[in-house]
Design a protein around this motif. Structure first.
Motif, short mmCIF file in Angstrom:
data_model
loop_
_atom_site.label_atom_id
_atom_site.label_comp_id
_atom_site.label_asym_id
_atom_site.label_seq_id
_atom_site.Cartn_x
_atom_site.Cartn_y
_atom_site.Cartn_z
N SER A 52 31.66 -2.32 -10.64
CA SER A 52 31.33 -2.73 -10.28
C SER A 52 30.66 -1.44 -11.16
CB SER A 52 31.01 -1.89 -9.17
OG SER A 52 32.23 -0.73 -8.71
N PRO A 53 29.17 -0.88 -10.36
CA PRO A 53 28.75 0.25 -11.67
C PRO A 53 29.82 1.38 -11.59
CG PRO A 53 26.81 -0.84 -10.41
CD PRO A 53 28.23 -2.08 -10.31
N GLU A 54 29.47 1.87 -12.89
CA GLU A 54 31.09 3.50 -12.66
C GLU A 54 30.47 4.54 -11.78
OE1 GLU A 54 30.78 5.64 -16.44
OE2 GLU A 54 32.18 4.29 -16.96
N THR A 55 31.92 4.97 -10.96
CA THR A 55 31.64 5.79 -9.27
C THR A 55 32.48 6.87 -10.02
OG1 THR A 55 31.44 4.28 -8.31
CG2 THR A 55 32.49 5.86 -7.66
N PRO A 56 31.94 8.59 -10.18
CA PRO A 56 32.08 9.52 -10.51
C PRO A 56 32.78 9.93 -9.49
CG PRO A 56 30.55 9.93 -10.52
CD PRO A 56 30.51 8.47 -10.36
N LEU A 57 34.29 10.61 -9.49
CA LEU A 57 35.47 11.08 -8.84
C LEU A 57 36.07 12.29 -9.00
CD1 LEU A 57 38.60 8.26 -7.58
CD2 LEU A 57 35.98 9.38 -6.35
N ALA A 58 35.47 13.23 -8.56
CA ALA A 58 36.27 15.15 -8.72
C ALA A 58 37.13 15.09 -7.52
CB ALA A 58 34.72 15.44 -8.12
N ALA A 59 37.73 16.52 -8.01
CA ALA A 59 38.96 16.26 -6.98
C ALA A 59 39.12 16.51 -5.78
CB ALA A 59 38.83 17.97 -7.68
N ASN A 60 39.57 15.90 -4.98
CA ASN A 60 39.59 16.15 -3.31
C ASN A 60 38.48 14.83 -3.34
OD1 ASN A 60 42.42 16.49 -3.66
ND2 ASN A 60 40.88 18.99 -4.06
N THR A 61 37.85 13.79 -4.14
CA THR A 61 37.55 13.01 -3.52
C THR A 61 38.22 11.37 -3.38
OG1 THR A 61 36.39 12.24 -5.97
CG2 THR A 61 35.08 14.49 -4.65
N TRP A 62 37.29 10.50 -2.66
CA TRP A 62 37.91 8.96 -2.61
C TRP A 62 36.73 8.11 -1.93
CZ3 TRP A 62 37.24 6.49 2.39
CH2 TRP A 62 36.57 7.59 3.42
N VAL A 63 36.60 6.75 -2.46
CA VAL A 63 35.97 5.77 -2.20
C VAL A 63 36.66 4.97 -1.38
CG1 VAL A 63 33.94 6.10 -4.12
CG2 VAL A 63 35.93 5.12 -4.28
N GLY A 95 30.31 5.50 -3.57
CA GLY A 95 30.92 4.79 -4.15
C GLY A 95 30.19 3.17 -3.79
N PRO A 96 30.75 2.23 -4.60
CA PRO A 96 30.32 0.70 -4.75
C PRO A 96 30.01 -0.16 -3.64
CG PRO A 96 32.25 0.98 -5.60
CD PRO A 96 31.97 2.68 -5.37
#
Length: 151
Positions: free
Chosen positions: A70-81, A150-151
């Motif tokens: 899938s396209p890139e999904t950026p994750l920051a601290a304490n995040t989820w998909v 996210g995706p």
């Protein structure tokens, strides 16, 4: 006399810099966040995958994650998909400025899997790591975080 009436301590300065430099990513609505935190088991013909980033290590930067092409999904601290779909072997890849890491999560029918993406300091910048974690650890991290778009 010092021009600064209050002399900040080193721990106080470090804390302020940490808070000032936290990266952010687009977040899902509160309803979508709550829906993902219910951990409803997927139907027998589907599987569920949570990919998360926990902690403050590397908080000023996001980690680009690609899940199943899938396209890139950026994750920051304490995040989820969260993804739910047909059972499959799903490739999870993260990219840092000093290297990348990948893992294949085999999500079977009716299963829920958890994958952690972590920041690691590197010689020339940031690195990342990807590892599958036990369900209890993954659930705790998701409950403590926020759902990213996210995706």
């Amino acid at each position: 006399m010092s021009p600064f009436p209050i002399r900040p301590s080193l721990p106080m300065l470090a804390g302020l810099l940490l808070l000032a430099g936290c990266a952010s990513v687009p977040l899902e609505s509160a309803q979508e966040d709550a829906k993902g935190k219910q951990f409803t088991p997927p139907p027998p013909d589907r599987g569920s995958l949570y990919v998360y980033r926990q902690g403050l290590m590397g908080a000023p930067v996001t980690i680009p994650v690609t899940i199943a092409g899938s396209p890139e999904t950026p994750l920051a601290a304490n995040t989820w998909v969260w993804l739910e779909g047909a059972p499959a072997a799903l490739d999870v890849k993260c990219t840092g400025t000093d290297g990348s890491a990948a893992l294949t999560a085999n999500v079977g029918p009716g299963e829920t899997r958890f994958v952690e993406v972590a920041f690691r300091p590197g010689l020339m910048g940031s690195r990342c790591a990807v590892l599958e974690v036990p369900e209890a650890q993954g659930r705790a991290a998701v409950l403590a975080g926020k759902r990213a778009v996210g995706p």
